[in-house]
Design a protein around this motif. Sequence first.
Motif, PDB file in Angstrom:
ATOM      1  N   GLY A  42      57.892  22.449  36.542  1.00 40.87           N
ATOM      2  CA  GLY A  42      58.943  22.451  35.977  1.00 40.87           C
ATOM      3  C   GLY A  42      59.216  23.619  34.868  1.00 40.87           C
ATOM      4  N   ILE A  43      60.232  23.756  34.131  1.00 42.64           N
ATOM      5  CA  ILE A  43      60.685  24.877  33.336  1.00 42.64           C
ATOM      6  C   ILE A  43      59.698  25.095  32.184  1.00 42.64           C
ATOM      7  N   ARG A  44      59.315  23.736  31.551  1.00 39.53           N
ATOM      8  CA  ARG A  44      58.641  23.909  30.261  1.00 39.53           C
ATOM      9  C   ARG A  44      57.445  24.513  30.695  1.00 39.53           C
ATOM     10  N   ALA A  45      56.609  24.178  31.762  1.00 37.91           N
ATOM     11  CA  ALA A  45      55.262  24.789  32.210  1.00 37.91           C
ATOM     12  C   ALA A  45      55.475  26.257  32.561  1.00 37.91           C
ATOM     13  N   GLY A  46      56.594  26.585  33.415  1.00 40.69           N
ATOM     14  CA  GLY A  46      56.872  27.813  33.640  1.00 40.69           C
ATOM     15  C   GLY A  46      57.296  28.958  32.305  1.00 40.69           C
ATOM     16  N   VAL A  47      57.872  28.095  31.407  1.00 44.64           N
ATOM     17  CA  VAL A  47      58.067  28.983  30.183  1.00 44.64           C
ATOM     18  C   VAL A  47      56.783  29.231  29.365  1.00 44.64           C
ATOM     19  N   MET A  48      55.830  28.317  29.340  1.00 42.92           N
ATOM     20  CA  MET A  48      54.544  28.437  28.728  1.00 42.92           C
ATOM     21  C   MET A  48      53.546  29.422  29.545  1.00 42.92           C
ATOM     22  N   VAL A  49      53.824  29.503  30.911  1.00 40.19           N
ATOM     23  CA  VAL A  49      53.225  30.658  31.612  1.00 40.19           C
ATOM     24  C   VAL A  49      53.631  31.984  31.205  1.00 40.19           C
ATOM     25  N   ALA A  50      55.059  32.070  31.219  1.00 39.84           N
ATOM     26  CA  ALA A  50      55.786  33.205  30.875  1.00 39.84           C
ATOM     27  C   ALA A  50      55.214  33.738  29.332  1.00 39.84           C
ATOM     28  N   LEU A  51      55.088  32.974  28.626  1.00 35.98           N
ATOM     29  CA  LEU A  51      54.720  33.159  27.213  1.00 35.98           C
ATOM     30  C   LEU A  51      53.252  33.933  27.224  1.00 35.98           C
ATOM     31  N   GLY A  52      52.514  33.156  28.189  1.00 32.84           N
ATOM     32  CA  GLY A  52      51.035  33.591  28.142  1.00 32.84           C
ATOM     33  C   GLY A  52      50.829  34.946  28.575  1.00 32.84           C
ATOM     34  N   ILE A  53      51.869  35.103  29.866  1.00 32.15           N
ATOM     35  CA  ILE A  53      51.887  36.535  30.118  1.00 32.15           C
ATOM     36  C   ILE A  53      52.181  37.477  29.144  1.00 32.15           C
ATOM     37  N   ALA A  54      53.334  37.168  28.399  1.00 26.35           N
ATOM     38  CA  ALA A  54      53.820  38.034  27.335  1.00 26.35           C
ATOM     39  C   ALA A  54      52.670  38.128  26.174  1.00 26.35           C
ATOM     40  N   THR A  55      51.844  37.282  25.963  1.00 26.32           N
ATOM     41  CA  THR A  55      50.949  37.374  25.094  1.00 26.32           C
ATOM     42  C   THR A  55      49.766  38.604  25.614  1.00 26.32           C
ATOM     43  N   GLY A  56      49.539  38.440  26.827  1.00 25.80           N
ATOM     44  CA  GLY A  56      48.717  39.404  27.489  1.00 25.80           C
ATOM     45  C   GLY A  56      49.112  40.794  27.511  1.00 25.80           C
ATOM     46  N   LEU A  57      50.566  40.677  27.779  1.00 25.75           N
ATOM     47  CA  LEU A  57      51.127  42.157  27.614  1.00 25.75           C
ATOM     48  C   LEU A  57      51.104  42.823  26.170  1.00 25.75           C
ATOM     49  N   VAL A  58      51.076  42.099  25.066  1.00 24.60           N
ATOM     50  CA  VAL A  58      50.704  42.551  23.789  1.00 24.60           C
ATOM     51  C   VAL A  58      49.477  43.213  23.890  1.00 24.60           C
ATOM     52  N   ILE A  59      48.307  42.791  24.426  1.00 26.40           N
ATOM     53  CA  ILE A  59      47.163  43.452  24.461  1.00 26.40           C
ATOM     54  C   ILE A  59      47.168  44.733  25.281  1.00 26.40           C
ATOM     55  N   HIS A  60      47.619  44.409  26.274  1.00 24.51           N
ATOM     56  CA  HIS A  60      47.772  45.578  27.273  1.00 24.51           C
ATOM     57  C   HIS A  60      48.347  46.825  27.026  1.00 24.51           C
ATOM     58  N   THR A  61      49.700  46.519  26.231  1.00 23.20           N
ATOM     59  CA  THR A  61      50.520  47.449  25.809  1.00 23.20           C
ATOM     60  C   THR A  61      50.178  48.173  24.549  1.00 23.20           C
ATOM     61  N   SER A  62      49.440  47.679  23.855  1.00 16.29           N
ATOM     62  CA  SER A  62      48.723  47.957  22.670  1.00 16.29           C
ATOM     63  C   SER A  62      47.845  49.003  23.037  1.00 16.29           C
ATOM     64  N   LEU A  63      46.818  48.603  24.035  1.00 14.30           N
ATOM     65  CA  LEU A  63      45.970  49.506  24.324  1.00 14.30           C
ATOM     66  C   LEU A  63      46.220  50.700  25.207  1.00 14.30           C
ATOM     67  N   ALA A  64      47.484  50.433  26.081  1.00 15.53           N
ATOM     68  CA  ALA A  64      48.014  51.680  26.454  1.00 15.53           C
ATOM     69  C   ALA A  64      48.743  52.573  25.655  1.00 15.53           C
ATOM     70  N   VAL A  65      49.398  52.069  24.755  1.00 17.08           N
ATOM     71  CA  VAL A  65      50.066  53.145  23.993  1.00 17.08           C
ATOM     72  C   VAL A  65      49.022  53.660  22.802  1.00 17.08           C
ATOM     73  N   ALA A  66      47.889  53.177  22.681  1.00 14.41           N
ATOM     74  CA  ALA A  66      46.785  53.759  21.637  1.00 14.41           C
ATOM     75  C   ALA A  66      46.043  54.438  22.525  1.00 14.41           C
ATOM     76  N   GLY A  67      46.207  54.864  23.893  1.00 13.05           N
ATOM     77  CA  GLY A  67      45.438  55.764  24.528  1.00 13.05           C
ATOM     78  C   GLY A  67      44.079  55.168  25.270  1.00 13.05           C
ATOM     79  N   MET A  68      44.061  53.619  25.283  1.00 10.75           N
ATOM     80  CA  MET A  68      42.805  53.178  25.645  1.00 10.75           C
ATOM     81  C   MET A  68      42.723  53.141  27.234  1.00 10.75           C
ATOM     82  N   ALA A  69      44.044  53.393  27.735  1.00  8.13           N
ATOM     83  CA  ALA A  69      43.742  53.598  29.269  1.00  8.13           C
ATOM     84  C   ALA A  69      42.827  54.534  29.851  1.00  8.13           C
ATOM     85  N   VAL A  70      42.765  55.828  28.840  1.00  4.30           N
ATOM     86  CA  VAL A  70      41.574  56.922  29.344  1.00  4.30           C
ATOM     87  C   VAL A  70      40.478  56.318  29.388  1.00  4.30           C
ATOM     88  N   ALA A  71      40.150  55.359  28.679  1.00  7.10           N
ATOM     89  CA  ALA A  71      38.750  54.671  28.770  1.00  7.10           C
ATOM     90  C   ALA A  71      38.405  53.851  29.939  1.00  7.10           C
TER      91      ALA A  71
END
Length: 207
Positions: A36-65
């Motif tokens: 259902g939608i509640r579990a789906g939205v929770m997964v979406a929020l989990g993905i968004a939290t992961g994106l916080v870390i990935h995007t911060s690393l990418a913008v900080a240039g850590m992708a080079v590492a």
Amino acid sequence: MSELRDLALFAFVMALGQFSPGPDMILLTRTALAQGIRAGVMVALGIATGLVIHTSLAVAGMAVAFERSPVLRKGLAWLAAVYLGWIAYCLLRSAFSKPLPASGSASVPAPAGNPYLKGFACNLFNPKVVVFIAAICAPFLRGEHPSWWPYALIAIVVIQGGGLWALWAALLQWRPLRTRYERSARWIDGAFGIALIALAIKLGLDA
């Protein structure tokens, strides 16, 4: 005005990337259909939290590492492959260990686990996400920009990702689609499980 235009272009490109087929889409689609939608939205929020870390690393240039450290890249790739294999195992076990539900019955329960944590781990353990985001961000980080510019890029990726994935979870609640899923849950879960196994194998081979 040019900055707003560039942000709009960045948001459009990222929107296309957000919905490219991958582990996040498979996990979210399956969870939203089954739980259902509640579990789906929770997964979406989990993905968004992961994106916080990935995007911060990418913008900080850590992708080079990741590019300069084969050991780090391979280690994360193997970790992602193992995690995706575990999700696939849970899906396949759920698909073939229980009888098919009768027509009109309640939604088939998904494998046990916190939907938020599953979404977060699925996104976080995919090393290709930070490389993809870094590649998209790179052209928009060149040249002179205000001090708030990197934070605006991070906000677009995270808010857009969480919002679009949550919207997708809501659209999957359309009753005819859910009814068809309930009738074919075993085979849909089996297909998702096989797709995740293929992704895990690909990650392992790339490593």
